[in-house]
Structure formats: structure tokens, C-alpha cells
Motif scaffolding. Structure first.
Motif, PDB file in Angstrom:
ATOM      1  N   GLY A 167      31.813 -32.860  10.370  1.00  0.00           N
ATOM      2  CA  GLY A 167      31.407 -31.692   9.594  1.00  0.00           C
ATOM      3  C   GLY A 167      32.336 -31.508   8.407  1.00  0.00           C
ATOM      4  O   GLY A 167      32.586 -32.447   7.659  1.00  0.00           O
ATOM      5  N   ARG A 168      32.898 -30.309   8.257  1.00  0.00           N
ATOM      6  CA  ARG A 168      33.804 -30.039   7.133  1.00  0.00           C
ATOM      7  C   ARG A 168      34.942 -29.141   7.617  1.00  0.00           C
ATOM      8  O   ARG A 168      34.720 -28.091   8.220  1.00  0.00           O
ATOM      9  CB  ARG A 168      33.061 -29.346   5.990  1.00  0.00           C
ATOM     10  N   THR A 169      36.152 -29.570   7.351  1.00  0.00           N
ATOM     11  CA  THR A 169      37.324 -28.769   7.693  1.00  0.00           C
ATOM     12  C   THR A 169      37.371 -27.519   6.809  1.00  0.00           C
ATOM     13  O   THR A 169      37.136 -27.593   5.607  1.00  0.00           O
ATOM     14  CB  THR A 169      38.609 -29.595   7.486  1.00  0.00           C
ATOM     15  N   ASP A 170      37.683 -26.370   7.433  1.00  0.00           N
ATOM     16  CA  ASP A 170      37.755 -25.131   6.668  1.00  0.00           C
ATOM     17  C   ASP A 170      38.605 -24.123   7.432  1.00  0.00           C
ATOM     18  O   ASP A 170      39.068 -24.389   8.551  1.00  0.00           O
ATOM     19  CB  ASP A 170      36.349 -24.573   6.417  1.00  0.00           C
ATOM     20  N   HIS A 171      38.793 -22.958   6.830  1.00  0.00           N
ATOM     21  CA  HIS A 171      39.632 -21.913   7.409  1.00  0.00           C
ATOM     22  C   HIS A 171      38.872 -21.184   8.512  1.00  0.00           C
ATOM     23  O   HIS A 171      37.756 -20.689   8.289  1.00  0.00           O
ATOM     24  CB  HIS A 171      40.044 -20.923   6.308  1.00  0.00           C
ATOM     25  N   ALA A 172      39.474 -21.085   9.701  1.00  0.00           N
ATOM     26  CA  ALA A 172      38.786 -20.481  10.837  1.00  0.00           C
ATOM     27  C   ALA A 172      38.532 -18.995  10.654  1.00  0.00           C
ATOM     28  O   ALA A 172      37.501 -18.466  11.094  1.00  0.00           O
ATOM     29  CB  ALA A 172      39.595 -20.721  12.113  1.00  0.00           C
ATOM     30  N   ALA A 173      39.452 -18.287  10.000  1.00  0.00           N
ATOM     31  CA  ALA A 173      39.312 -16.838   9.853  1.00  0.00           C
ATOM     32  C   ALA A 173      38.539 -16.444   8.610  1.00  0.00           C
ATOM     33  O   ALA A 173      37.853 -15.416   8.592  1.00  0.00           O
ATOM     34  CB  ALA A 173      40.696 -16.186   9.840  1.00  0.00           C
ATOM     35  N   ALA A 174      38.610 -17.242   7.578  1.00  0.00           N
ATOM     36  CA  ALA A 174      38.042 -16.835   6.293  1.00  0.00           C
ATOM     37  C   ALA A 174      36.615 -17.315   6.065  1.00  0.00           C
ATOM     38  O   ALA A 174      35.934 -16.831   5.167  1.00  0.00           O
ATOM     39  CB  ALA A 174      38.928 -17.348   5.156  1.00  0.00           C
ATOM     40  N   ALA A 185      39.045 -32.320  18.910  1.00  0.00           N
ATOM     41  CA  ALA A 185      38.815 -31.831  17.556  1.00  0.00           C
ATOM     42  C   ALA A 185      39.844 -32.422  16.609  1.00  0.00           C
ATOM     43  O   ALA A 185      41.011 -32.602  16.965  1.00  0.00           O
ATOM     44  CB  ALA A 185      38.906 -30.310  17.534  1.00  0.00           C
ATOM     45  N   GLU A 186      39.411 -32.724  15.383  1.00  0.00           N
ATOM     46  CA  GLU A 186      40.304 -33.272  14.363  1.00  0.00           C
ATOM     47  C   GLU A 186      40.115 -32.494  13.058  1.00  0.00           C
ATOM     48  O   GLU A 186      39.045 -32.586  12.460  1.00  0.00           O
ATOM     49  CB  GLU A 186      39.993 -34.759  14.137  1.00  0.00           C
ATOM     50  N   PRO A 187      41.116 -31.707  12.622  1.00  0.00           N
ATOM     51  CA  PRO A 187      42.374 -31.422  13.315  1.00  0.00           C
ATOM     52  C   PRO A 187      42.158 -30.459  14.467  1.00  0.00           C
ATOM     53  O   PRO A 187      41.169 -29.710  14.497  1.00  0.00           O
ATOM     54  CB  PRO A 187      43.225 -30.802  12.220  1.00  0.00           C
ATOM     55  N   ASP A 188      43.088 -30.474  15.397  1.00  0.00           N
ATOM     56  CA  ASP A 188      42.982 -29.661  16.599  1.00  0.00           C
ATOM     57  C   ASP A 188      43.920 -28.469  16.477  1.00  0.00           C
ATOM     58  O   ASP A 188      45.043 -28.481  16.966  1.00  0.00           O
ATOM     59  CB  ASP A 188      43.330 -30.518  17.820  1.00  0.00           C
ATOM     60  N   ASP A 189      43.463 -27.435  15.778  1.00  0.00           N
ATOM     61  CA  ASP A 189      44.293 -26.252  15.537  1.00  0.00           C
ATOM     62  C   ASP A 189      43.386 -25.024  15.533  1.00  0.00           C
ATOM     63  O   ASP A 189      42.307 -25.044  14.898  1.00  0.00           O
ATOM     64  CB  ASP A 189      45.017 -26.377  14.192  1.00  0.00           C
ATOM     65  N   PRO A 190      43.770 -23.953  16.220  1.00  0.00           N
ATOM     66  CA  PRO A 190      42.885 -22.777  16.291  1.00  0.00           C
ATOM     67  C   PRO A 190      42.674 -22.074  14.961  1.00  0.00           C
ATOM     68  O   PRO A 190      41.725 -21.276  14.836  1.00  0.00           O
ATOM     69  CB  PRO A 190      43.610 -21.863  17.293  1.00  0.00           C
ATOM     70  N   ALA A 191      43.493 -22.359  13.967  1.00  0.00           N
ATOM     71  CA  ALA A 191      43.322 -21.730  12.657  1.00  0.00           C
ATOM     72  C   ALA A 191      42.410 -22.538  11.743  1.00  0.00           C
ATOM     73  O   ALA A 191      42.172 -22.148  10.602  1.00  0.00           O
ATOM     74  CB  ALA A 191      44.681 -21.539  11.985  1.00  0.00           C
ATOM     75  N   VAL A 192      41.903 -23.656  12.266  1.00  0.00           N
ATOM     76  CA  VAL A 192      41.127 -24.576  11.429  1.00  0.00           C
ATOM     77  C   VAL A 192      39.788 -24.885  12.087  1.00  0.00           C
ATOM     78  O   VAL A 192      39.721 -25.159  13.291  1.00  0.00           O
ATOM     79  CB  VAL A 192      41.909 -25.891  11.208  1.00  0.00           C
ATOM     80  N   ILE A 193      38.725 -24.849  11.303  1.00  0.00           N
ATOM     81  CA  ILE A 193      37.444 -25.393  11.737  1.00  0.00           C
ATOM     82  C   ILE A 193      37.569 -26.910  11.642  1.00  0.00           C
ATOM     83  O   ILE A 193      37.890 -27.452  10.578  1.00  0.00           O
ATOM     84  CB  ILE A 193      36.292 -24.913  10.849  1.00  0.00           C
ATOM     85  N   ALA A 194      37.371 -27.581  12.730  1.00  0.00           N
ATOM     86  CA  ALA A 194      37.579 -29.031  12.744  1.00  0.00           C
ATOM     87  C   ALA A 194      36.663 -29.727  11.751  1.00  0.00           C
ATOM     88  O   ALA A 194      35.518 -29.309  11.523  1.00  0.00           O
ATOM     89  CB  ALA A 194      37.345 -29.580  14.149  1.00  0.00           C
TER      90      ALA A 194
END
Length: 404
Positions: free
Chosen positions: A224-231, A270-279
């Protein structure tokens, strides 16, 4: 304590102490890693203590021979590797049992008219390189050696690099038709995985295998596309976790809809595997067992259909690659009936892959399952009563005595 129980516990203590996570109780023993190399040393030491001649075949499987290898030889054994965090008995019981059966035959004064080998197959679980039955499939030619050499573990180590650590030349990996032609029979002792024996044949200590179900593994990459999880609002997301989640649900639905099917999603990353990031990508592995390879392919298509639908809706792409597919294996009917009669044991199908199933198209093969009251396997809680193990080894000795 009986001498047989003491001997079992003494021999069992070797592999039982190798590769165990003392926090979880599970085992981490994978093809050609440090634990596996220690197990290989243990196997050779145990074989040589019994006066057996040891050798490593071209694909890294270990053999211990009582008598010179000759046509019509009988082999007994299994594997010592585990799934990540697996139990103690899966595979290891068959190897320890094979060694102890040699002791038992000698105590009975048996002088084999056919050579007997105890074999330890490598990377049967596929826990490191992702291909179940790696050693036996290379041996029989059902796995392309060039493809095998290109396999890599999670740390980027290739199979070719790994086998060198065990003194195996990676250029030699591949089928060994001469060795296969030498074998007249193969018998694998194994704990039952599941509770079919307990359900169908309560009170039975062992059962003889009839057939082994088809099994395959597929790797799935959803991008998909990496993006900001909150924004990032839902309408602006291209989240690969959504189609991946559909795979998990579809696998469970496939299993619920057909009790002859087992479908599981694992290694979901998930890549990247971080809760602040949409993988930006999600990788997963789909494992499917069913009565036949054709049926397995149908089930996989049904599981992947909603994954592709959700991917299209989410603006993601899906790439699927088949990692392995083994058709159902009918174990040798004549050998199975012979052992069933000799052991007064029921006959039982298996939904789980085994080295015996890989060898079956090339070598008359049989399995002897040991009751597993809890049905648990591939987990730290996997357990067999030591007295059952001792009795099962005695039954294995009975079986081998009818063959050698």
C-alpha cells in the motif's frame, strides 16, 4: 525404575536439553543453526556409541547404519528440528526411538538379515527456511536444488551458507536415487498431533498411519502506502493491513466450512512495523492442509479472493507466491497392514505432513503414531507420558523385528 525407562530417560535427556527457551519452555531448533549443529553431534555420538556407521548424505540428512547399506535396507527415524517455540516430542521421539529400538533388537538377540539405518532428516519443520520437509524432499528430488540453494532465513543467510557450517557442500544438494533405491522400507515413530486416536480408538497406545494429507504454503505480499497513523483519514489511506486482515478471517472461515481443511495465517509482518505509521507493506504466509493438492489449490483461491477484493478497494496490490505444495501421500498399504497386525494397532489417517509422506512415492513407508491425550503439539505444552514413550519404543522394536 525399570531398565527400559532409565535408558529412555537417559537417552532423551540429550535432545531435551538442547535449544530450549527456559522462559517459555518451547524449543528453537532449526536446520543448521547452533542448536541443530549440537543435535547433529549428539546423534553421531549416540550412533557411534552403539557401533553404528554414520554418514551425512548430500542434502545434510544423517544416517547411522547397522550393517552395510544394501538393497532392501530398512530405515527408521524422523527429525530433531522444531517449529519456533515448539514442543519436545515432535520428531525427536522418532529419532530417539530408532536408536533405542536398535538396543532392543540386540537385547532380543536379533541378527538382521537386512541392513538397518536410523535416519535424522534435516529442517523437516521448515522453521528456518520456510520449506517443510526440506531434507527429505531434497533427497527424493521433489524439491529443486537450485531453488533450495536460493532460500534465505530471516537474517539473510542462504541455505547454501548454512549447510557449509555442517560440512555439507551446497553444490551437492539434491536427489540421491542410489540411496533411495537401497531402501526397502521406512518406518517413522511420531506422536499423534491432534486427538483422532483418542477419539476413535480410546485405550489404544499406538496406531498405524494410512495416509497423509496434502499441504502447501504461500507467501503473500500486500503493498500500500506508508503514511502517518494519526494524521491520515480513512479516505486517504492505502492500508495493506486491511487486505491482510481479510486473509486471516477467510482462512478461519475456510476451516470452519470444511472440517477436512486446515488453513492458518502466520508470519504476518508490517513494514515498517510501528504503531505511529500506516505500513507500506504487509507480508504473511498462508499454510493450508486438505485431502488433496487440487482441493488445497481451490481453498487457497477462495481465501485469496476477498484479499484481492479488499486490496482493490483500498488501493493496494497483492503478489502471491507458492512456496511449497505436497500432494496427499498414501502410505504403503501392505506395510501398514503388516505392522497393524504385528502391533494389534488400529489404522489412522494424518492431517499433518511427515517425512514418511515425502518418501512414500519412492519408498514403502509407514508411520506408527503414539497417543497424545491432550492433542497439543507444536507448543511448549506438547507432552507424552514417559511410560507411553517406553512402551511405544518397544512396539517400534516389534515392528522392526518383523522387517529385518
Amino acid at each position: 525404575m525399570s531398565a527400559a525407562r532409565a535408558r529412555f530417560l537417559s537417552t532423551w535427556s540429550g535432545p531435551a536439553g538442547i535449544g530450549r527457551d527456559h522462559r517459555s519452555g518451547g524449543y528453537h531448533r532449526h536446520g543448521f543453526d547452533d542448536a541443530d549443529l549440537s543435535l547433529r553431534e549428539w546423534f553421531v555420538e549416540q550412533a557411534e556409541r552403539r557401533g553404528l556407521a554414520t554418514e551425512t548424505d548430500r542434502s545434510g540428512n544423517l544416517w547411522a547404519w547397522w550393517g552395510d547399506p544394501e538393497p532392501g535396507a530398512v530405515a527408521v527415524g524422523s527429525h530433531l528440528d522444531t517449529v519456533p517455540g515448539g514442543g519436545a516430542f515432535d520428531g525427536a521421539l522418532g529419532v530417539v526411538g530408532g536408536l533405542l529400538a536398535v538396543d532392543g533388537l540386540r537385547e532380543r538377540g536379533v541378527r538382521p538379515s537386512r541392513s538397518l539405518a536410523v535416519v535424522c532428516f534435516t529442517e523437516t519443520e521448515g522453521g528456518r527456511f520456510g520449506v517443510p520437509g526440506l531434507g527429505s524432499r531434497l533427497l527424493t528430488g521433489s524439491l529443486d536444488p537450485d531453488a533450495a540453494r536460493r532460500l534465505h532465513d530471516d537474517h539473510g543467510c542462504s541455505l547454501a551458507e548454512a549447510v557449509r557450517r555442517a560440512g555439507v557442500d551446497p553444490t551437492h544438494l539434491g536427489p540421491d536415487p542410489v540411496r533411495i533405491a537401497t531402501l526397502g522400507a521406512f518406518v517413522e515413530l511420531h506422536l499423534e498431533q491432534g486427538r483422532e486416536m483418542t477419539t476413535r480408538h480410546p485405550g489404544a497406545l499406538v496406531a498405524v498411519g494410512a495416509e497423509i494429507a496434502a499441504r502447501g504454503r504461500w507467501s503473500v505480499l500486500v503493498t500500500g502506502r506508508t503514511d502517518h497513523a494519526a494524521a491520515t483519514a480513512s479516505r486517504d489511506r492505502r492500508d495493506p493491513m486491511i487486505p491482510a486482515a481479510a486473509a486471516v478471517l477467510a482462512a478461519r472461515e475456510a476451516t470452519d466450512a470444511d472440517h477436512s481443511v486446515r488453513a492458518t495465517v502466520a508470519r504476518l509482518r508490517a513494514e515498517p512495523d510501528d504503531p505511529a505509521v500506516i505500513a507500506g507493506a504487509v507480508r504473511l504466509v498462508l499454510d493450508v492442509t486438505s485431502p488433496s493438492a487440487r482441493r488445497t489449490a481451490v481453498v487457497v483461491d477462495r481465501i485469496l479472493a476477498p484479499v484481492r477484493e479488499r486490496a482493490t478497494a483500498e488501493g493496494c496490490t497483492v503478489v502471491v507466491r507458492r512456496e511449497s505444495l505436497q500432494d496427499n501421500a498414501l502410505l504403503d498399504t501392505g506395510l501398514g497392514l503388516q505392522l497393524s497386525a504385528a502391533l494389534d494397532a488400529p489404522v489412522l489417517p494424518s492431517a499433518v505432513g511427515h517425512d514418511a509422506g515425502v518418501l512414500a512415492p519412492s519408498v514403502p513407508s509407514a508411520m506408527v503414531f503414539v497417543r497424545n491425550p491432550s492433542g497439543i503439539s507444536h507448543a511448549p505444552e506438547e507432552y507424552l507420558d514417559p511410560d507411553d514413550c517406553v512402551a511405544a519404543v518397544d512396539r517400534l522394536t516389534d515392528a522392526l523385528q518383523t522387517l529385518v
